[in-house]
Scaffold this motif. Sequence first.
Motif, PDB file in Angstrom:
ATOM      1  N   HIS A  69     -28.512 -52.856  12.441  1.00  0.00           N
ATOM      2  CA  HIS A  69     -28.146 -54.151  13.008  1.00  0.00           C
ATOM      3  C   HIS A  69     -26.948 -54.789  12.304  1.00  0.00           C
ATOM      4  O   HIS A  69     -26.244 -55.595  12.914  1.00  0.00           O
ATOM      5  CB  HIS A  69     -29.357 -55.075  12.970  1.00  0.00           C
ATOM      6  CG  HIS A  69     -30.541 -54.494  13.666  1.00  0.00           C
ATOM      7  ND1 HIS A  69     -30.610 -54.355  15.035  1.00  0.00           N
ATOM      8  CD2 HIS A  69     -31.707 -53.955  13.183  1.00  0.00           C
ATOM      9  CE1 HIS A  69     -31.759 -53.780  15.371  1.00  0.00           C
ATOM     10  NE2 HIS A  69     -32.437 -53.531  14.266  1.00  0.00           N
ATOM     11  N   PHE A  70     -26.701 -54.402  11.035  1.00  0.00           N
ATOM     12  CA  PHE A  70     -25.599 -54.992  10.267  1.00  0.00           C
ATOM     13  C   PHE A  70     -24.850 -53.887   9.519  1.00  0.00           C
ATOM     14  O   PHE A  70     -24.966 -53.741   8.297  1.00  0.00           O
ATOM     15  CB  PHE A  70     -26.138 -56.035   9.272  1.00  0.00           C
ATOM     16  CG  PHE A  70     -27.102 -57.013   9.890  1.00  0.00           C
ATOM     17  CD1 PHE A  70     -26.714 -57.829  10.946  1.00  0.00           C
ATOM     18  CD2 PHE A  70     -28.408 -57.105   9.428  1.00  0.00           C
ATOM     19  CE1 PHE A  70     -27.600 -58.721  11.516  1.00  0.00           C
ATOM     20  CE2 PHE A  70     -29.299 -58.002   9.995  1.00  0.00           C
ATOM     21  CZ  PHE A  70     -28.896 -58.804  11.046  1.00  0.00           C
ATOM     22  N   PRO A  71     -24.069 -53.084  10.233  1.00  0.00           N
ATOM     23  CA  PRO A  71     -23.355 -51.978   9.567  1.00  0.00           C
ATOM     24  C   PRO A  71     -22.365 -52.460   8.510  1.00  0.00           C
ATOM     25  O   PRO A  71     -21.945 -51.666   7.667  1.00  0.00           O
ATOM     26  CB  PRO A  71     -22.645 -51.273  10.732  1.00  0.00           C
ATOM     27  CG  PRO A  71     -22.629 -52.270  11.855  1.00  0.00           C
ATOM     28  CD  PRO A  71     -23.839 -53.105  11.692  1.00  0.00           C
ATOM     29  N   GLU A  72     -22.047 -53.750   8.521  1.00  0.00           N
ATOM     30  CA  GLU A  72     -21.140 -54.300   7.506  1.00  0.00           C
ATOM     31  C   GLU A  72     -21.715 -54.180   6.091  1.00  0.00           C
ATOM     32  O   GLU A  72     -20.976 -54.304   5.096  1.00  0.00           O
ATOM     33  CB  GLU A  72     -20.861 -55.784   7.784  1.00  0.00           C
ATOM     34  CG  GLU A  72     -20.295 -56.083   9.161  1.00  0.00           C
ATOM     35  CD  GLU A  72     -21.367 -56.427  10.187  1.00  0.00           C
ATOM     36  OE1 GLU A  72     -21.095 -57.322  11.015  1.00  0.00           O
ATOM     37  OE2 GLU A  72     -22.454 -55.821  10.158  1.00  0.00           O
ATOM     38  N   LEU A  73     -23.030 -53.929   5.974  1.00  0.00           N
ATOM     39  CA  LEU A  73     -23.684 -53.868   4.669  1.00  0.00           C
ATOM     40  C   LEU A  73     -23.649 -52.477   4.052  1.00  0.00           C
ATOM     41  O   LEU A  73     -24.181 -52.269   2.956  1.00  0.00           O
ATOM     42  CB  LEU A  73     -25.140 -54.333   4.797  1.00  0.00           C
ATOM     43  CG  LEU A  73     -25.346 -55.755   5.313  1.00  0.00           C
ATOM     44  CD1 LEU A  73     -26.833 -56.036   5.484  1.00  0.00           C
ATOM     45  CD2 LEU A  73     -24.719 -56.781   4.372  1.00  0.00           C
ATOM     46  N   ARG A  74     -23.017 -51.518   4.720  1.00  0.00           N
ATOM     47  CA  ARG A  74     -23.093 -50.127   4.271  1.00  0.00           C
ATOM     48  C   ARG A  74     -22.573 -49.949   2.847  1.00  0.00           C
ATOM     49  O   ARG A  74     -23.174 -49.241   2.030  1.00  0.00           O
ATOM     50  CB  ARG A  74     -22.319 -49.225   5.233  1.00  0.00           C
ATOM     51  CG  ARG A  74     -22.568 -47.737   5.000  1.00  0.00           C
ATOM     52  CD  ARG A  74     -21.926 -46.905   6.124  1.00  0.00           C
ATOM     53  NE  ARG A  74     -22.415 -47.315   7.436  1.00  0.00           N
ATOM     54  CZ  ARG A  74     -23.572 -46.921   7.956  1.00  0.00           C
ATOM     55  NH1 ARG A  74     -24.371 -46.125   7.256  1.00  0.00           N
ATOM     56  NH2 ARG A  74     -23.929 -47.312   9.154  1.00  0.00           N
TER      57      ARG A  74
END
Length: 613
Positions: free
Chosen positions: A592-597
């Motif tokens: 849901h939040f690929p920015e956190l990878r």
Amino acid sequence: MSTAPRGSGRRSDPRQAGDAPSPFLALYNRLMLAVDHRIGWQNLPKPLGLLTLLGLRNILRRQNLFDTSGYPSQDLPDTGPPEARHRTERTADGTYNDLDDPRMGMARSRFGRNVPPTAAFPEPEPEILSPSPREISRALLTRHTFIPAESVNALVAAWLQFMIRDWVSHGQGSMDRPWQIELADDDPWPASPMPVARTLPDPTRPANGDGLPPTHLNENSHWWDASQLYGNDPAAQQALRSGTDGKLRVPHNGSLFPDEPERDPAHTPGFWLGLAMMHLLFLQEHNAICDRLRHEYPGWSDEQLFQRARLINAALIAKIHTVEWTPAVISHPTTIAALRANWFGILGERVHKLLGRISGSEVLSGIVGGRTDHFGVPYALTEEFVAVYRMHPLIPDDWSFRSAADNSLLQEATFRELSGPYAYDILRKHALPDLFYSFGTSHPGLVTLHNYPKFLQEFQRPDDQLMDLAAVDILRIRELGVPRYNEFRRLLHLKPAEDFASLTDDPSWAEELRRMYDDDIERVDLMVGMYAEPRPKGFAFSDTAFRIFILMASRRLNSDRFLTRDYTPQVYTQTGLDWIENNSMTTVLLRHFPELRSSLRSVDNAFAPWKAS
């Protein structure tokens, strides 16, 4: 409606006599208890520590499960024989999980006990108010300097309350005849005495005295069924559904119920930003599961998609708690292995994924997918379980919100600005990836003395009632008949503290405790003792609390038909089982939040501290 006086609170059903342990097993259990007393499970090499914990769990299962549903009852809800749908679907209110006892574990059924009835009576007045819960709050719990739990991140605090909202609620209490806590002359509280609502009595108990301790109802389903997302009755569940493709409604910039404030969770005490974030994450996860199921089964109806997605989502949440959250907050090597074995067995995750269950033994192949077992006692969460989960020190008073992209400061806030309806302001102001990043890169508090959130000691409820939640925690544990610290330890097969110096390894705390409890070690409150005692390596809370976890963490799995014998492709679909087995808190966040990878790549467990951008 039915009237069902069913005798006194039994420890087990008649089969228990036939289930007596073999002489070898009884000897093994006694030996492991002796080893724990003499050496301590935490001081042993991991294999020996695991053997010790296994023996302790055997003892707890036989000696610390007590059934309150057998106390005299009246006006119980009628339940008919199970319908076909009950065999493959969780009901909204938790009925029919056990098809032979449909009311077991349902919403508004009684809390059970982990201590015998003789030890479960609350103290009479004035003893129940002594020492003053307010003075304990001021002298022993007040946070002067924040003490962080550096082995975990602040998501553990949000997750815990997310779980509590699924498991337990005694309701809002009654101010018709409140407890009255007299205040010291130097207490700055607005007025004396301090009123505290009484826990609602059990309406299913007949009015005549029966010589048994009081009971109370759990407003929530006792099962691990994600009722915090799906509701505890059909009307609440229907209001949360979109009516299309099995999906749940997802709020945008605020409540699901802007025109129905009575349904808005922000108006329930305890609502805050962390809880809202977890709700939003797993609402979206439910809908993602629906998308996968719709792709695999294009002819399914909204109802079919919803029911399968709920099963899958609830089981995934249970897995995350079992193999990620709990090992993070009690990260001793032995407990990590033991907790993961509850799900995968001691043969481990790799064998589990490669070969599935290779044995009927829960030790070898885990509890999940095995046989359902109540260990002779109808399933219920317990008053003692609720008591040891009072962990408000996890909450920091001060928060910083930072960008997931570059770690730049977005906002600083106090916990007051994160609680109640103010949580919606933060959600409108900041993107969810930034909020999760901020939680993941900050620490919660350590569950210890002198670390209770200041805001919660002067907490204004949505109904404008002012309360000191620390004082309420102390009083509530007493009110519900949970024994004080030393007696609790005795009943959980632990050695009691001989004196204040042996209770804690901090001499100044020992003196504070001695003064507060007038040199009487037997009067120390359970919560205070748990906060004061030395913790095993890697623990964010006490070994005393852990004894309830040894018993109840596995019991929540053992007793649930949908996590044991009906954890099958026929009930979940193979797609559903694969979703559960192949996902974790990390993959849910990244879906849901690929920015956190970039931040999550540095950790094996999403509840461990993340690397800052």
